[in-house]
Design a protein around this motif. Structure first.
Motif, short mmCIF file in Angstrom:
data_model
loop_
_atom_site.label_atom_id
_atom_site.label_comp_id
_atom_site.label_asym_id
_atom_site.label_seq_id
_atom_site.Cartn_x
_atom_site.Cartn_y
_atom_site.Cartn_z
N VAL A 94 47.27 36.20 54.40
CA VAL A 94 47.29 34.74 54.34
C VAL A 94 46.36 34.28 53.23
CG1 VAL A 94 46.91 32.59 55.60
CG2 VAL A 94 47.70 34.64 56.83
N GLY A 95 46.92 33.66 52.20
CA GLY A 95 46.11 33.04 51.16
C GLY A 95 45.88 31.58 51.52
N ASP A 97 44.82 28.22 50.26
CA ASP A 97 44.61 27.45 49.03
C ASP A 97 44.26 28.40 47.88
OD1 ASP A 97 44.67 25.16 47.54
OD2 ASP A 97 42.91 24.26 48.45
N PRO A 99 45.09 28.81 44.76
CA PRO A 99 46.35 29.40 44.32
C PRO A 99 46.23 30.32 43.12
CG PRO A 99 46.26 27.06 43.76
CD PRO A 99 45.10 27.33 44.66
N ASN A 102 44.94 33.52 44.63
CA ASN A 102 45.72 34.12 45.71
C ASN A 102 47.14 34.49 45.31
OD1 ASN A 102 44.01 34.45 47.94
ND2 ASN A 102 44.07 32.26 48.40
N PHE A 103 47.80 33.72 44.44
CA PHE A 103 49.19 34.03 44.14
C PHE A 103 49.34 35.40 43.47
CE2 PHE A 103 50.46 29.31 44.15
CZ PHE A 103 50.90 29.42 45.46
N GLU A 106 48.91 37.86 46.24
CA GLU A 106 50.09 37.84 47.11
C GLU A 106 51.27 38.54 46.45
OE1 GLU A 106 48.67 33.62 49.10
OE2 GLU A 106 50.38 33.63 47.73
N THR A 116 53.52 37.96 53.14
CA THR A 116 52.48 37.05 52.67
C THR A 116 52.78 35.62 53.12
OG1 THR A 116 53.63 36.70 50.58
CG2 THR A 116 51.98 38.46 50.64
N HIS A 118 51.25 31.65 52.48
CA HIS A 118 50.31 30.81 51.75
C HIS A 118 50.10 29.53 52.53
CE1 HIS A 118 47.94 30.10 48.13
NE2 HIS A 118 48.22 28.81 48.34
N ILE A 135 55.89 31.42 42.92
CA ILE A 135 55.68 31.34 44.36
C ILE A 135 56.83 32.03 45.10
CG2 ILE A 135 55.64 29.71 46.30
CD1 ILE A 135 54.14 27.77 44.39
N VAL A 139 55.42 34.71 47.78
CA VAL A 139 55.15 34.18 49.11
C VAL A 139 56.34 34.40 50.04
CG1 VAL A 139 54.61 32.07 50.40
CG2 VAL A 139 53.52 32.48 48.18
N MET A 142 55.69 29.70 53.27
CA MET A 142 54.75 28.68 52.83
C MET A 142 54.46 27.73 53.99
SD MET A 142 52.89 27.43 50.37
CE MET A 142 53.53 28.12 48.83
#
Length: 384
Positions: A94-95, A97, A99, A102-103, A106, A116, A118, A135, A139, A142
């Motif tokens: 889990v990311g 925020d 981004p 984290n992206f 992920e 994953t 987000h 994304i 991800v 979302m």
């Protein structure tokens, strides 16, 4: 995964992420008592049993110039997290925020077969909408906190759940100013301005001198004006107090570590950095002046990429300038003081704001921790 409690990886890179993630971790533990959640987080997450491999302050950088200065350390942390999770895959990552950090993480984890999630969709509606393609690859699911965001991801083929905003569920619909003032020892007759120049070192460096000078100008109009500055931890408190000392000190200034919600409940108006704190102030139904100052190169890049005329969340959500924004060169102490004085004294406008912000509050209320934890456990194969 049958018969085994999952391990969930999680990264939150700043105090707003810590605030958002903590109740979700509590809900995850309620659903799966043996669950372990580990990665990067802050004190609120730790209080819910989070296993922090790195403190979130390592990731809390401000603007392109600040990122460049800290880039080697940031890349090293991300590489270490990727290595650890690829070696011992969590049931899901889990990311929260953050981004830009984290992206990329992920993307690598999902490519290795790790689901994953987000939590808090990035502001594609404000700038850098081209990120939707990245994304989609990075991800699995979302989680969005504003109702209009769901369609953006549905149209792009990204599984999405609208979970409401976590703050809307914990901030009272009708905040009790008198009770907050009693807790803080503030007289009911005193006028109170909250100073909230951000949670990152760079934000404090750029905004604190302007906010403090504005406060000094306002105290010439009202010598009894109280200034309350809740800081995101002891380190930011020391930084802010050092800035106040360089300006010669001020009467009526109260700097505290934490306690932002009591200060928001107690105050009459807020000088606030653009970010989650602006939504927090709106949910407390407080008039505010939103400001932000970046290194000049960072501001030039972001300004060229922006889609909307607003930067503050209350204005974005209301689709108009319901509160003033003073950005970059416009954020002079005099301009901030003039706008804050109107926020402190314009009773008719403030009554209108209470109605607008109450309607906004009602729109954002959901059982966010339950919705988010359900979605995370479903993606992790631990639903039901």
């Amino acid at each position: 995964m049958a018969g085994a409690d999952p391990v969930i990886g999680m990264v939150a890179g700043e105090p707003s992420g810590d605030l958002l993630a903590a109740p979700v971790i509590a809900a995850l533990h309620a659903r799966a008592p043996g669950l372990r959640v580990a990665g990067v987080g802050g004190p609120r997450m730790l209080a819910q049993g989070f296993d922090a491999w790195y403190p979130m302050q390592k990731l809390a950088v401000n603007g392109y110039a600040d990122v460049l200065r800290h880039l080697p350390e940031l890349l090293g942390i991300r590489a270490d997290l990727r290595r650890r999770w690829l070696a011992e895959p969590p049931a899901a990552f889990v990311g929260v925020d953050a981004p830009d950090f984290n992206f990329t993480l992920e993307h690598a984890l999902r490519a290795a077969g790790i689901p994953t999630v987000h939590f808090i969709g990035p502001s594609l509606w404000a700038w850098r909408g081209e990120r939707i393609h990245r994304i989609r690859e990075a991800v699995s699911h979302m989680l969005v906190v504003f109702p209009f965001e769901a369609k953006i991801y549905q149209d792009a083929g990204v599984p999405v759940t609208y979970i409401g905003h976590p703050l809307a569920g914990v901030i009272p619909r009708e905040p009790d100013r008198a009770a907050a003032r009693r807790r803080l020892g503030i007289d009911s007759s005193q006028r109170v301005l909250a100073l909230m120049p951000g949670s990152r070192a760079g934000e404090i460096a750029h905004l604190a001198p302007r906010f403090l000078e504005a406060g000094r100008l306002l105290q010439r109009r009202d010598p009894g004006l109280q200034l309350w500055a809740p800081m995101a931890g002891a380190e930011r408190q020391r930084q802010f107090e050092a800035c106040a000392a360089r300006l010669g000190g001020m009467a009526g200034l109260h700097v505290v570590a934490g306690g932002s919600q009591d200060v928001l409940a107690a105050c009459d108006a807020v000088l606030v950095a653009s970010g989650t704190a602006t939504l927090e102030a709106a949910l407390f139904k407080r008039p505010m002046v939103i400001s932000y100052v970046l290194p000049r190169l960072s501001y030039w890049i972001m300004r060229r990429k922006a889609y909307l005329p607003w930067v503050g969340l209350p204005n974005v959500l209301c689709r108009e300038f319901v509160v003033p924004e003073l950005l970059q060169d416009a954020a002079t102490p005099q301009a901030l003081a003039d706008a804050a004085w109107q926020a402190l004294t314009d009773e008719r406008r403030n009554r209108e704001l209470v109605l607008r912000f109450t309607a906004l509050h009602d729109e954002l209320v959901r059982d966010t921790p339950a919705l988010a934890s359900n979605a995370i456990l479903e993606v992790a194969g631990h639903g039901g």
